[in-house]
Design a protein around this motif. Structure first.
Motif, PDB file in Angstrom:
ATOM      1  N   UNK A  88       0.832  -1.201   0.000  1.00  0.00           N
ATOM      2  CA  UNK A  88       0.000   0.000   0.000  1.00  0.00           C
ATOM      3  C   UNK A  88       0.867   1.253   0.000  1.00  0.00           C
ATOM      4  N   UNK A  89       1.971   1.234   0.769  1.00  0.00           N
ATOM      5  CA  UNK A  89       2.874   2.377   0.830  1.00  0.00           C
ATOM      6  C   UNK A  89       3.523   2.623  -0.524  1.00  0.00           C
ATOM      7  N   UNK A  90       3.893   1.576  -1.230  1.00  0.00           N
ATOM      8  CA  UNK A  90       4.510   1.721  -2.545  1.00  0.00           C
ATOM      9  C   UNK A  90       3.525   2.305  -3.557  1.00  0.00           C
ATOM     10  N   UNK A  91       2.239   2.053  -3.363  1.00  0.00           N
ATOM     11  CA  UNK A  91       1.227   2.549  -4.296  1.00  0.00           C
ATOM     12  C   UNK A  91       0.900   4.031  -4.091  1.00  0.00           C
ATOM     13  N   UNK A  92       1.358   4.618  -2.989  1.00  0.00           N
ATOM     14  CA  UNK A  92       1.091   6.034  -2.735  1.00  0.00           C
ATOM     15  C   UNK A  92       1.942   6.910  -3.639  1.00  0.00           C
ATOM     16  N   UNK A  93       1.378   8.042  -4.057  1.00  0.00           N
ATOM     17  CA  UNK A  93       2.187   8.992  -4.814  1.00  0.00           C
ATOM     18  C   UNK A  93       3.021   9.828  -3.845  1.00  0.00           C
ATOM     19  N   UNK A  94       3.882  10.659  -4.380  1.00  0.00           N
ATOM     20  CA  UNK A  94       4.825  11.418  -3.556  1.00  0.00           C
ATOM     21  C   UNK A  94       4.108  12.350  -2.584  1.00  0.00           C
ATOM     22  N   UNK A  95       3.070  13.019  -3.040  1.00  0.00           N
ATOM     23  CA  UNK A  95       2.331  13.948  -2.183  1.00  0.00           C
ATOM     24  C   UNK A  95       1.704  13.213  -1.000  1.00  0.00           C
ATOM     25  N   UNK A  96       1.130  12.046  -1.246  1.00  0.00           N
ATOM     26  CA  UNK A  96       0.530  11.264  -0.176  1.00  0.00           C
ATOM     27  C   UNK A  96       1.586  10.769   0.812  1.00  0.00           C
TER      28      UNK A  96
END
Length: 173
Positions: free
Chosen positions: A10-18
């Motif tokens: 899930x963390x890898x799927x987050x974009x930079x802003x998130x």
């Protein structure tokens, strides 16, 4: 699949802003552990921590207010006060908007701080401190609603007065 693998996926799927928002949230949450336990054991909260989050909320609210004003091509409060010699814009509405942003930011920040502190209280031993901090958070939300209603009532008075002034000027000219 293990829980840690799910979380890392899930963390890898987050974009930079998130990821930045998540890092800020983790920092603000962990800050309470460096400030120590309760300031006042009777109230079961740490007001230094709540104050810091109130200031963070204030900054965020003022940034959001300025973005909103710019997106609507609104005049700034200072521009209205210094450059509106025709009195075609009402500074009172703009000032009320600023007052609301200040109250909203401080109360949302403090309310969020109380929630984070309630979660952090689990690490201090839990108990009634969790309920106290959740109640403080709900009180902040109630105060935001009451402030909003009060400011809307005041703004309504100014707008009605402005409409009456326009109508009076139309019939006198």
């Amino acid at each position: 699949m293990s829980i840690t693998k799910k979380i890392s996926q899930q963390f890898k799927n987050l974009d930079t802003k998130q990821k930045v928002y998540l890092a800020i949230l983790v920092f603000l949450f962990s800050l309470q552990f460096f400030l120590g336990d309760y300031d006042d054991p009777a109230l079961m909260t740490n007001f230094a921590y709540i104050g810091i989050l109130g200031i963070v909320g204030l900054i965020i609210a003022l940034i959001r207010r300025n973005r909103s004003r710019r997106s609507l091509d609104g005049k700034s409060t200072l521009d209205i006060i210094y450059n509106d010699y025709n009195l075609s814009s009402y500074a009172s509405i703009s000032i009320l908007s600023l007052v609301y942003a200040i109250y909203q930011g401080i109360l949302f920040g403090a309310g969020f701080g109380f929630i984070l502190y309630a979660v952090g209280t689990i690490f201090y031993g839990g108990g009634i401190g969790i309920l106290f901090n959740i109640a403080y958070s709900l009180l902040c939300l109630l105060l935001i609603v009451l402030v909003r209603i009060s400011i809307e009532g005041t703004a309504l008075i100014f707008r009605v007065a402005g409409d009456i002034t326009k109508s009076a000027n139309k019939y006198t000219n």
